[in-house]
Design a protein around this motif. Structure first.
Motif, mmCIF file in Angstrom:
data_model
loop_
_atom_site.group_PDB
_atom_site.id
_atom_site.type_symbol
_atom_site.label_atom_id
_atom_site.label_comp_id
_atom_site.label_asym_id
_atom_site.label_seq_id
_atom_site.Cartn_x
_atom_site.Cartn_y
_atom_site.Cartn_z
ATOM 1 N N CYS A 67 -10.182 -4.089 -8.175
ATOM 2 C CA CYS A 67 -9.425 -3.811 -6.960
ATOM 3 C C CYS A 67 -10.405 -3.496 -5.836
ATOM 4 O O CYS A 67 -11.620 -3.396 -6.047
ATOM 5 C CB CYS A 67 -8.460 -2.660 -7.182
ATOM 6 N N MET A 119 -5.564 4.402 1.520
ATOM 7 C CA MET A 119 -5.121 3.361 2.447
ATOM 8 C C MET A 119 -5.706 1.996 2.063
ATOM 9 O O MET A 119 -5.062 0.961 2.242
ATOM 10 C CB MET A 119 -5.541 3.720 3.875
ATOM 11 N N HIS A 153 -3.434 -6.979 4.577
ATOM 12 C CA HIS A 153 -3.548 -5.522 4.462
ATOM 13 C C HIS A 153 -4.994 -5.064 4.598
ATOM 14 O O HIS A 153 -5.284 -4.115 5.349
ATOM 15 C CB HIS A 153 -2.986 -5.061 3.115
ATOM 16 N N VAL A 166 -6.702 -2.628 7.401
ATOM 17 C CA VAL A 166 -7.379 -1.373 7.062
ATOM 18 C C VAL A 166 -8.809 -1.364 7.600
ATOM 19 O O VAL A 166 -9.295 -0.331 8.078
ATOM 20 C CB VAL A 166 -7.372 -1.147 5.542
ATOM 21 N N GLN A 208 -6.543 1.035 -1.070
ATOM 22 C CA GLN A 208 -6.074 0.598 -2.396
ATOM 23 C C GLN A 208 -4.770 -0.195 -2.316
ATOM 24 O O GLN A 208 -3.723 0.337 -1.961
ATOM 25 C CB GLN A 208 -5.859 1.817 -3.298
ATOM 26 N N PRO A 209 -4.804 -1.486 -2.669
ATOM 27 C CA PRO A 209 -3.559 -2.266 -2.677
ATOM 28 C C PRO A 209 -2.723 -1.981 -3.917
ATOM 29 O O PRO A 209 -3.221 -1.522 -4.942
ATOM 30 C CB PRO A 209 -4.051 -3.732 -2.693
ATOM 31 N N ILE A 244 -2.260 -9.391 0.597
ATOM 32 C CA ILE A 244 -3.373 -8.472 0.352
ATOM 33 C C ILE A 244 -4.465 -8.646 1.405
ATOM 34 O O ILE A 244 -5.021 -7.662 1.912
ATOM 35 C CB ILE A 244 -3.931 -8.679 -1.062
ATOM 36 N N TYR A 299 -2.861 5.867 -8.830
ATOM 37 C CA TYR A 299 -3.127 5.879 -7.392
ATOM 38 C C TYR A 299 -4.365 6.731 -7.118
ATOM 39 O O TYR A 299 -4.716 7.611 -7.902
ATOM 40 C CB TYR A 299 -1.917 6.430 -6.634
ATOM 41 N N PRO A 302 -0.885 -0.256 -8.543
ATOM 42 C CA PRO A 302 -2.349 -0.446 -8.536
ATOM 43 C C PRO A 302 -2.845 -0.932 -9.891
ATOM 44 O O PRO A 302 -2.277 -0.607 -10.932
ATOM 45 C CB PRO A 302 -2.893 0.956 -8.233
ATOM 46 N N ASN A 336 0.835 -1.197 0.000
ATOM 47 C CA ASN A 336 0.000 0.000 0.000
ATOM 48 C C ASN A 336 0.868 1.243 0.000
ATOM 49 O O ASN A 336 1.887 1.301 0.699
ATOM 50 C CB ASN A 336 -0.926 0.007 1.222
ATOM 51 N N ASP A 378 4.045 -1.747 4.290
ATOM 52 C CA ASP A 378 3.832 -3.141 4.682
ATOM 53 C C ASP A 378 3.612 -3.274 6.180
ATOM 54 O O ASP A 378 3.832 -4.348 6.758
ATOM 55 C CB ASP A 378 5.025 -4.003 4.271
#
Length: 327
Positions: free
Chosen positions: A123, A174, A62, A66, A176-177, A59, A149, A113, A33, A38
């Motif tokens: 996504c 935050m 993450h 979040v 969006q991977p 993912i 992004y 992304p 991210n 990480d």
């Protein structure tokens, strides 16, 4: 030593300054991210991810991290509608995480992304927009900002959606991977293994030979039934052999060496898909031949079953009607 202290320092940072984490975005390169880096992985597992770390685990970890941050955020500045929409969005994000269907980055060697990939996988942010505004809205963003992004997406396309759902642009960033680079290739191997070819030929030959023999010979119904039953079993064997070898596509996943002097600029993962159309066609032929043989010999079996065996006790007409001698 620093690596050992990193998870502890990260946890203290999250507990002590959540507001700072939200409002002071720092761009992280080549991590899961752009805002959080990480930290989700190191905070969960106590180590940093490397090129052997599962992309799906990375993912999922993450997104779960979040989700917890979004739940803990103070929402006193939002109205009731925004709060309700925000919690719906969080629930959708949890569903997305559990489904585990993420896009693949086939365009960049480094993490980047991908709003919607070539397979139609969305996504995390794209999924939330599609679920709340419709797929068309997500596709419009994808047409113009496929690899961008969140901070670089046209405000006209996203700001109203963010406001309605009580989500800041930094929070969306935050979520969006960034996906690891995946190099994919497909290789066709048009060959049939010798063992498979011999086994199939022997089965087919036995079926044709015994079927031809039973049709040309003048055997009794019981013999025809035995041959037909045997041939039906051979036919089922051909079908089974064909089905086992029908789906012969497999994917080999390789990871590059971590040594930059050897690897240079590498994709994070290499996926090679091997296909064998010739073996697939050969397997279909096995299924067809086996199916026809089983059906035909099954028919002959039941047809012979309806026929009566000839009697072994023969009585001549003379014996039946010869008058008895009277004394």
């Amino acid at each position: 030593m620093f690596k050992l202290l990193l998870p502890i320092l990260s946890a203290l940072l999250l507990l002590s300054t959540p507001t700072t984490l939200y409002e002071t975005p720092t761009f992280h390169h080549d991590t899961v991210n752009a805002v959080l880096g990480d930290i989700s992985y190191t905070n969960t597992f106590g180590i940093e991810p490397d090129n052997l770390t599962s992309e799906e685990v990375r993912i999922r970890t993450h997104l779960e991290f979040v989700v917890d941050l979004l739940k803990e955020k103070d929402t006193s500045d939002l109205n009731s509608s925004q709060i309700e929409n925000r919690w719906k969005l969080i629930a959708l994000l949890e569903d997305y995480k559990e489904a585990g269907i993420f896009p693949k980055n086939r365009h960049f060697k480094t993490r980047n992304p991908v709003f919607i990939d070539e397979d139609g996988n969305l996504c995390a942010v794209g999924y939330l927009i599609a679920q709340t505004e419709g797929l068309e809205a997500a596709e419009e963003i994808n047409r113009r900002h496929k690899f961008d992004y969140i901070k670089d997406i046209d405000t006209k396309l996203i700001d109203n959606w963010l406001a309605e759902n009580g989500i800041t642009k930094n929070e969306a960033a935050m979520i969006q991977p960034m996906y690891g680079g995946v190099y994919t290739e497909t290789i066709e191997q048009n060959e049939v293994e010798l063992e498979y070819a011999i086994g199939s030929s022997v089965l087919a030959g036995m079926q044709l030979g015994t079927t031809a023999y039973s049709m040309l010979s003048d055997d009794s119904p019981s013999t025809i039934k035995k041959i037909s039953a045997f041939n039906s079993l051979l036919g089922m064997g051909s079908i089974t052999l064909g089905l086992i070898n029908l789906d012969n596509t497999y994917t080999d996943i390789r990871y590059p060496t971590s040594d930059p002097q050897i690897c240079g600029i590498c994709y994070e993962r290499y996926e090679t898909t091997y296909k064998n159309p010739t073996r697939t066609k050969f397997s279909i032929a096995n299924i067809v031949v086996g199916g026809l043989s089983a059906a035909f010999n099954g028919y002959r079996f039941f047809r012979a079953n309806e026929q009566e065996e000839p009697s072994k006790f023969n009585v001549s007409a003379t014996q039946l009607y010869e008058p008895t001698t009277q004394t």
